[in-house]
Write an enzyme that holds these catalytic residues in place. Structure first.
Site, PDB file in Angstrom:
ATOM      1  CE  LYS A 150      98.652 -46.261 -24.616  1.00 14.83           C
ATOM      2  NZ  LYS A 150      99.231 -45.900 -23.303  1.00 14.83           N
TER       3      LYS A 150
HETATM    4  C1  PLP Z   1     100.114 -44.832 -23.095  1.00 16.75           C
HETATM    5  C2  PLP Z   1     100.236 -44.268 -21.713  1.00 16.75           C
HETATM    6  C3  PLP Z   1     100.819 -43.002 -21.472  1.00 16.75           C
HETATM    7  C4  PLP Z   1     101.425 -42.160 -22.582  1.00 16.75           C
HETATM    8  O1  PLP Z   1     100.464 -41.637 -23.450  1.00 16.75           O
HETATM    9  P1  PLP Z   1     100.905 -41.083 -24.911  1.00 16.75           P
HETATM   10  O2  PLP Z   1      99.643 -40.830 -25.606  1.00 16.75           O
HETATM   11  O3  PLP Z   1     101.732 -42.170 -25.536  1.00 16.75           O
HETATM   12  O4  PLP Z   1     101.719 -39.850 -24.663  1.00 16.75           O
HETATM   13  C5  PLP Z   1     100.841 -42.525 -20.170  1.00 16.75           C
HETATM   14  N1  PLP Z   1     100.355 -43.264 -19.141  1.00 16.75           N
HETATM   15  C6  PLP Z   1      99.795 -44.472 -19.332  1.00 16.75           C
HETATM   16  C7  PLP Z   1      99.295 -45.243 -18.148  1.00 16.75           C
HETATM   17  C8  PLP Z   1      99.715 -45.035 -20.612  1.00 16.75           C
HETATM   18  O5  PLP Z   1      99.166 -46.250 -20.792  1.00 16.75           O
END
Ligand code: PLP
Length: 472
Positions: free
Chosen positions: A113
């Site tokens: 993220k």
């Molecule tokens: C947010 C997250 C996901 C999921 O991603 P999306 O964009 O919501 O599908 C998967 N793995 C980790 C470690 C995350 O922080």
């Protein structure tokens, strides 16, 4: 580039106008009027570009109104070796012949993220300054999103962050990451309750429109369009890193929750990137796997949503999914609006038997789910075969990818977090502690700054009012 709503109720708007939100006034999601096409010659000319140069090429097609030199400067300030640990920003690692790991987790909070959120911090600061506005970001987190937002917004002019988390329910590492921040514009609020209580408090504050506008309350959740589009860049980066021929098809496997990450892969494919398969990997919370297998989309209740060992994928509905359905239905806003009305009324809709669902393979999507046992077995197998420790979410992606691999087609699995964030599951799988990057040694021992609060909306509003300047 102008933006419209998946449900048809938004006057075409510019990137700057939609940047701070993501939701249309009609409850739909903002999407670009069309996807800019990148032809084979252009793609070939991008070989050898650095990450910031590539990001500029992708983003200028979506954010024209930011102005090219400003956009370039914001991107160059965001994607540095200092912040992301390597000049590649998102390096690709070969595991074996035709199997790769796309490493997205070397930013400040060790999860993918950061890649989008760090850019968002710089974009927000710029646009708010231009518009002479300020913003108070209010959010609820059970881990990754909250810390990525705080590390992106810390120290930014015109922005404060109020982040609610369930008291005593995050891992010691996650708590230390968030609560050790000392920036005066970051406010951590530990709520005596569970994550859903935190989210309900955020919703209640946002529903008070008077309060919301008086205190310029905003969010940075996963429907934010700029977050999605920033993620498109690393699909291009990875494709350029592993291919030689300009028309080589590769597949991607993506650990998925709110469908933001894999949606970015879909957009890269719509722009013309040669992608064969987009593997949607879910955990036990398999709303998306069910849809791609059957055509039925059934939101889960809170009671039906399990707490798993890949917690960042524990979702009851996938908030970005509507953007893909808009494309699937030939970008018909009336049909999307009708489906989401049905979803609100009945908790589900079903596209099985429609001509559109019959052609879903044209979009490259396939899917699968994994369980706690699959995750542990994959973490063990990956450690013993390749000497690489992966986190539980990345393990979901590797596990689900396996049956979709094809001879002659490279499979790139997206690493979404580092194992140190989920030490308990790593201990269970491997009987040892995950490796910890040097910068995170002893963070649990740093002083922590947070406010404890009951599940009381009045008190939350009072706290916000006392800690941020009123806007109007
Ligand atoms: C947010 C997250 C996901 C999921 O991603 P999306 O964009 O919501 O599908 C998967 N793995 C980790 C470690 C995350 O922080």
């Amino acid at each position: 580039m102008r933006y419209v709503s998946t449900r048809g109720g938004l006057q075409p708007s510019s990137f700057s106008e939609i940047l701070l939100g993501g939701l249309g006034p009609d409850g739909g999601l903002v999407v670009p009027e069309e996807y800019p096409k990148v032809d084979a010659a252009t793609l070939a000319s991008w070989r050898g570009l650095s990450y910031p140069q590539l990001a500029f090429e992708v983003l200028r097609r979506y954010a024209g109104d930011i102005g090219e030199s400003t956009l370039r400067a914001l991107i160059e300030r965001t994607y540095t070796e200092q912040v992301f640990g390597s000049a590649d920003i998102t390096p690709v690692m070969g595991l074996e012949d035709e199997l790769y790991l796309l490493r997205l987790s070397n930013g400040p909070t060790l999860a993918f993220k950061d890649v989008a959120m760090q850019l968002l911090g710089n974009l927000f600061e710029h646009v708010l300054e231009q518009q002479g506005r300020q913003l108070n970001i209010l959010g609820a987190t059970s881990g990754d999103t909250g810390s990525a937002a705080e590390y992106a917004m810390r120290g930014k002019h015109g922005i404060s962050v109020f982040m609610l988390s369930p008291h005593g329910r995050m891992s010691a590492f996650q708590r230390a990451q968030m609560f050790s921040l000392r920036d005066p514009n970051v406010f951590n609020i530990a709520v005596y309750g569970v994550f859903d209580d935190c989210q309900d408090m955020v919703k209640a504050v946002s529903a008070d429109l008077g309060f919301k506008s008086r205190y310029a309350i905003g969010t940075v959740n996963s429907i934010n369009w700029a977050r999605v589009v920033a993620q498109v860049v690393y699909y291009f980066k990875a494709w350029l890193a592993v291919t030689q021929a300009d028309d080589e098809l590769v597949s991607f496997s993506v650990p998925s929750g709110n469908f933001g990450n894999v949606l970015a892969g879909h957009i890269a494919r719509m722009m013309g990137l040669p992608i064969r398969r987009l593997v949607v990997a879910t955990n036990e919370n398999d709303v998306l796997d069910e849809f791609f297998r059957t055509g039925r989309y059934r939101a889960r209740s809170t009671a039906e949503t399990s707490q798993t060992s890949s917690p960042s994928m524990d979702i009851s509905r996938a908030s970005n999914f509507e953007r893909f359905v808009f494309d699937l239905l030939g970008r018909d806003p009336q049909r999307v609006a009708a489906l989401w009305r049905e979803l609100d009324e009945r908790g589900e809709f079903d596209l099985a038997g429609t001509p559109e669902f019959a052609r879903i393979s044209d979009y490259g999507f396939v899917s699968g789910r994994s369980t706690h046992a699959d995750r542990l077995a994959t973490i063990r197998a990956t450690a013993s075969k390749y000497g690489v420790t992966v986190d539980p979410h990345t393990a979901d992606g590797l596990f689900v990818a396996e049956p979709w691999r094809e001879a002659g087609v490279k499979m790139i699995c997206l690493e979404t977090a580092l194992p140190v964030k989920f030490a308990e599951t790593i201990r269970e799988a491997l009987g040892q502690e995950p490796e910890r990057p040097a910068a995170f040694e002893g963070i649990e021992l740093l002083g922590q700054r947070f406010t404890l609060m009951p599940t009381d909306v009045v008190e939350l509003k009072r706290y916000i009012a006392a800690h941020c300047p009123a806007v109007a």
